[in-house]
Design a protein around this motif. Structure first.
Motif, PDB file in Angstrom:
ATOM      1  N   TYR A 297     -21.055 -23.379  40.267  1.00 20.22           N
ATOM      2  CA  TYR A 297     -22.239 -22.666  39.756  1.00 20.22           C
ATOM      3  C   TYR A 297     -21.818 -21.323  39.169  1.00 20.22           C
ATOM      4  O   TYR A 297     -22.270 -20.913  38.108  1.00 20.22           O
ATOM      5  CB  TYR A 297     -23.269 -22.379  40.861  1.00 20.22           C
ATOM      6  N   ALA A 298     -20.926 -20.630  39.905  1.00 22.51           N
ATOM      7  CA  ALA A 298     -20.500 -19.311  39.442  1.00 22.51           C
ATOM      8  C   ALA A 298     -19.659 -19.439  38.179  1.00 22.51           C
ATOM      9  O   ALA A 298     -19.761 -18.609  37.273  1.00 22.51           O
ATOM     10  CB  ALA A 298     -19.724 -18.600  40.533  1.00 22.51           C
TER      11      ALA A 298
ATOM     12  N   ALA B  33     -21.625 -19.778  34.980  1.00 17.94           N
ATOM     13  CA  ALA B  33     -22.205 -18.516  34.524  1.00 17.94           C
ATOM     14  C   ALA B  33     -21.131 -17.505  34.165  1.00 17.94           C
ATOM     15  O   ALA B  33     -21.442 -16.336  33.965  1.00 17.94           O
ATOM     16  CB  ALA B  33     -23.114 -17.944  35.607  1.00 17.94           C
TER      17      ALA B  33
ATOM     18  N   LEU C  55     -26.167 -17.983  31.585  1.00 18.70           N
ATOM     19  CA  LEU C  55     -26.990 -17.703  32.755  1.00 18.70           C
ATOM     20  C   LEU C  55     -28.098 -18.731  32.900  1.00 18.70           C
ATOM     21  O   LEU C  55     -28.366 -19.214  33.991  1.00 18.70           O
ATOM     22  CB  LEU C  55     -27.580 -16.294  32.643  1.00 18.70           C
ATOM     23  N   GLU C  56     -28.713 -19.079  31.767  1.00 17.16           N
ATOM     24  CA  GLU C  56     -29.797 -20.052  31.852  1.00 17.16           C
ATOM     25  C   GLU C  56     -29.276 -21.405  32.333  1.00 17.16           C
ATOM     26  O   GLU C  56     -29.863 -22.034  33.207  1.00 17.16           O
ATOM     27  CB  GLU C  56     -30.456 -20.198  30.482  1.00 17.16           C
TER      28      GLU C  56
ATOM     29  N   SER D 196     -26.601 -21.967  34.088  1.00 18.20           N
ATOM     30  CA  SER D 196     -26.192 -21.889  35.479  1.00 18.20           C
ATOM     31  C   SER D 196     -27.391 -21.926  36.407  1.00 18.20           C
ATOM     32  O   SER D 196     -27.358 -22.561  37.461  1.00 18.20           O
ATOM     33  CB  SER D 196     -25.375 -20.628  35.702  1.00 18.20           C
ATOM     34  N   MET D 197     -28.475 -21.251  36.008  1.00 25.52           N
ATOM     35  CA  MET D 197     -29.690 -21.262  36.843  1.00 25.52           C
ATOM     36  C   MET D 197     -30.219 -22.677  36.999  1.00 25.52           C
ATOM     37  O   MET D 197     -30.504 -23.138  38.107  1.00 25.52           O
ATOM     38  CB  MET D 197     -30.743 -20.377  36.163  1.00 25.52           C
TER      39      MET D 197
ATOM     40  N   THR E  92     -27.813 -24.650  39.125  1.00 25.29           N
ATOM     41  CA  THR E  92     -27.817 -24.271  40.532  1.00 25.29           C
ATOM     42  C   THR E  92     -29.054 -24.808  41.234  1.00 25.29           C
ATOM     43  O   THR E  92     -28.956 -25.349  42.338  1.00 25.29           O
ATOM     44  CB  THR E  92     -27.771 -22.744  40.680  1.00 25.29           C
TER      45      THR E  92
ATOM     46  N   LEU F 203     -26.023 -16.123  45.401  1.00 24.59           N
ATOM     47  CA  LEU F 203     -25.629 -16.451  44.033  1.00 24.59           C
ATOM     48  C   LEU F 203     -26.847 -16.571  43.129  1.00 24.59           C
ATOM     49  O   LEU F 203     -26.876 -16.041  42.011  1.00 24.59           O
ATOM     50  CB  LEU F 203     -24.823 -17.751  44.037  1.00 24.59           C
TER      51      LEU F 203
ATOM     52  N   ILE G  30     -27.718 -14.379  39.846  1.00 22.27           N
ATOM     53  CA  ILE G  30     -27.965 -14.919  38.506  1.00 22.27           C
ATOM     54  C   ILE G  30     -29.346 -14.491  38.010  1.00 22.27           C
ATOM     55  O   ILE G  30     -29.527 -14.136  36.845  1.00 22.27           O
ATOM     56  CB  ILE G  30     -27.834 -16.453  38.515  1.00 22.27           C
TER      57      ILE G  30
ATOM     58  N   ILE H  84     -30.263 -12.635  34.608  1.00 26.74           N
ATOM     59  CA  ILE H  84     -31.209 -13.219  33.648  1.00 26.74           C
ATOM     60  C   ILE H  84     -32.278 -12.194  33.280  1.00 26.74           C
ATOM     61  O   ILE H  84     -32.641 -12.044  32.108  1.00 26.74           O
ATOM     62  CB  ILE H  84     -31.844 -14.497  34.238  1.00 26.74           C
TER      63      ILE H  84
ATOM     64  N   TYR I 265     -33.048 -11.332  29.478  1.00 24.01           N
ATOM     65  CA  TYR I 265     -34.263 -11.846  28.868  1.00 24.01           C
ATOM     66  C   TYR I 265     -35.465 -10.930  29.084  1.00 24.01           C
ATOM     67  O   TYR I 265     -36.465 -11.055  28.401  1.00 24.01           O
ATOM     68  CB  TYR I 265     -34.613 -13.220  29.459  1.00 24.01           C
TER      69      TYR I 265
ATOM     70  N   ILE J 138     -37.631 -18.611  29.194  1.00 23.03           N
ATOM     71  CA  ILE J 138     -36.170 -18.673  29.166  1.00 23.03           C
ATOM     72  C   ILE J 138     -35.798 -20.072  28.699  1.00 23.03           C
ATOM     73  O   ILE J 138     -35.517 -20.960  29.482  1.00 23.03           O
ATOM     74  CB  ILE J 138     -35.603 -18.382  30.568  1.00 23.03           C
TER      75      ILE J 138
END
Lengths: 500, 112
Positions: free
Chosen positions: A145-146, A149, A157-158, A160-161, A164, B87, B91, B95, B99, B107
């Motif tokens: 996951y890290a 990102a 980031l999106e 990874s989010m 995750t 984590l 993140i 974000i 954004y 997003i």
């Protein structure tokens, strides 16, 4: 076998050491990680020959504690097979990342996470305890996951989010499944669970647990209803990590765990094998169709991974020795050629700064090594004889027809046609055609990025030698036997009972 | 039986938050609630009626103890969930920097 824990200790210790001492010492990190991954690769080769010579699986009792209660590490045919694939690809990718990762800051953090991921994958493959499997699964997952990102831009980031949240939901299901399984059998050792389930028969509790595991591990292996994270996560990660994720991560955490749990612990019922075949065929078609419409190289390759994992699941679902051998061979081949294709995509991005197919073209003369190696990988993935990919697809399709599933055989052939189409699209838009004005001044990538691509391309060409009788006896057959013997995995339990 | 049912309700509350909420922070809270529900489930099925704590002493027999293993599992699961939650929050903060919003419908740069 006192050396078995080294497979976990070395990468985890390296991660610890690099995170402490590696800051602003990039050279040290490079050399140290190469030494570690190379020794892991040598160790796994050593175990391949060792496991072949011993009649029973190699076993290590952690802390000297046997059953009940102790954790055991098991190296049977399937485990050493996966270990060799994982550590070889990790070594190659480590060479590639020396130069590629220069454009990112904090290289030592990359190596820390890389080593954690490698340690987690090795742990998942060799452990014989289901909760221990979950812990290593989480170690590898959190590192991935890290790593997705790692660029910390908007897309990364999106992606990874999304990855995750899906991954955590998957591991929640797995934990819930383990809780139910422990409540039902009062043990966590997979061999003991297998023997208890064989005695009590498969009842509604076991079926409920299998559904939970299918969802949980299905999310990691990206078979079709659970694939949504993959096409986002693979393009977002740095190229070496895309190659790791696609080449070995989804196989060791997804396909391997599915096979181990459903073939060796629960025992393959006909409902389950039909479900596997259906999901595999669905993945082949959906992944292939969606890959055709992509204009981002890595996204195209990500959908292609879904399609190729479908072949493996289809092969495992058919379940005849021929089909399992074909699926395992496809697993090796896919990890080689898909890693190579992702490294090619990384080189293209490194040289030109873009992954968009429409902005590339005519790079054959400018980047001869990248072009030639990607041609070898493309031939292999589309199944052109005599490249390695041809034989694995042939084995799977032949096994379909031999076992009487003509329909699935036809789907596999249609999937192969899709593969050729999207790979031709990739080749045509990048290496053939007219050179764009803005790409006039690009050069071939540095030598340390060329070497791994050449090695992988050579394996794509000569990988077919794996099905020669002598090589197959060492490498492929023990893995195939440990799956087709099914729940005789339970016999392990008697070998490791507590001695005092 | 009622406690098991309430545990299921807790899991469903968390799962509803993961599936339906649009705010990233609420999704993360949903994940945490789900993890609590599973940890609670681990502790629940290990419990014996009128059981005592699983400490061994020479003058007591090993009777009517609660099962200590799921408690150890719950501890490990809590540590893992701490890592994932940290984590996820990290993140989420990045974000928000990029954004300017936590709304997942805004997003949406990745499509196809």
């Amino acid at each position: 076998m006192q050396l078995i824990p080294l497979l976990i200790i070395l990468p985890l210790g390296a991660a610890f050491f690099i995170s402490l001492a590696g800051k602003n010492r990039d050279k040290l990190c490079d050399i140290f990680s190469i030494v570690i991954t190379f020794s892991l690769f040598a160790l796994s080769l050593f175990f391949v020959f060792n496991a072949k010579n011993s009649a029973t699986p190699l076993i290590y009792k952690v802390g000297g504690w046997g059953l009940p209660g102790g954790i055991i590490l098991v190296l049977d045919g399937l485990s050493v097979f996966m270990l060799a694939v994982i550590n070889f690809i990790a070594f190659i990718i480590n060479i590639f990342s020396i130069d590629y990762m220069k454009k990112f800051t904090d290289k030592y953090k990359f190596y820390t996470l890389f080593m954690l991921m490698l340690g987690g994958m090795n742990g998942v493959v060799i452990t014989g305890d289901i909760f221990n499997l979950f812990v290593f699964y989480e170690v590898a997952s959190i590192a991935s996951y890290a790593l997705v990102a790692f660029g910390t831009e908007k897309e990364e980031l999106e992606a990874s989010m999304k990855y995750t949240v899906m991954g955590v939901v998957g591991s929640l299901f797995i934990l819930l499944g383990i809780a139910f399984l422990y409540a039902y059998t009062s043990t966590l050792n997979m061999a003991e669970i297998a023997s208890l389930l064989a005695q009590n028969g498969i009842n509604s509790a076991a079926i409920f647990v299998s559904v939970l595991f299918l969802v949980g591990f299905g999310i990691k292996s990206a078979i079709v209803p659970f694939h949504a994270w993959l096409p986002d996560a693979h393009p977002a990660a740095p190229a070496p990590i895309s190659a790791m994720l696609s080449g070995i991560f989804i196989k060791s955490l997804g396909v391997y765990t599915l096979c181990r749990i459903f073939y060796n612990v629960f025992g393959a019922s006909s409902t389950l094998t039909h479900l596997f075949m259906f999901l595999g065929a669905l993945s082949i078609i959906v992944g292939g169709v969606l890959a055709l419409g992509q204009s981002d190289i890595k996204r195209l390759l990500g959908y292609s991974s879904i399609s190729q994992v479908g072949y493996m699941i289809l092969g495992f679902g058919i379940g005849s020795p021929l089909a399992i051998a074909g699926a395992l061979l496809h697993l090796v081949n896919h990890s080689v050629f898909k890693s190579l294709l992702f490294l090619n995509a990384g080189s293209l991005e490194y040289a030109t700064g873009t992954r968009n197919l429409e902005q590339l073209g005519g790079l054959r003369t400018k980047m001869p090594v990248t072009s030639a190696t990607s041609l070898a990988a493309s031939m292999s993935i589309s199944g052109i004889p005599p490249f390695a990919g041809f034989f694995s697809k042939l084995l799977i399709i032949a096994a379909c027809i031999k076992s009487g599933y003509i329909g699935y055989g036809i789907i596999a052939i249609i999937g192969a046609i899709f593969t050729i189409s999207y790979i031709l699209k990739f080749q045509k838009y990048t290496f053939f055609g007219q050179l764009k004005e803005m790409n006039k001044n690009i050069r071939e990538v540095p030598i340390l990025m060329r070497i791994p691509m050449i090695i992988l391309a050579l394996i794509c060409v000569f990988g077919a030698l794996l099905i020669l009788p002598k090589a197959a006896d060492t490498f492929l057959r023990p893995a195939e036997e440990s799956l087709s013997k099914g729940t005789t995995y339970a016999d392990l339990a008697s070998q490791v009972s507590y001695e005092k | 039986m009622l406690t098991y049912f309430l545990c299921l309700v807790l899991f469903c509350v968390g799962f509803y938050a993961i599936l339906r909420k649009r705010n990233i922070i609420k999704i993360i809270i949903g994940i945490v609630i789900c993890e609590y529900a599973i940890n609670l489930f681990l502790i629940l099925f290990a419990y014996r009626m009128n059981g005592r704590s699983p400490l061994y002493s020479p003058n007591q027999g090993i009777t009517n103890m609660v099962d200590p293993l799921p408690q150890a599992l719950a501890m490990t699961a809590i540590v893992i969930s701490l890592a994932t939650t940290a984590l996820l929050v990290g993140i989420a903060i990045r974000i928000y920097e990029k954004y300017g919003t936590f709304d997942i419908t805004k997003i949406n740069r990745l499509k196809g």
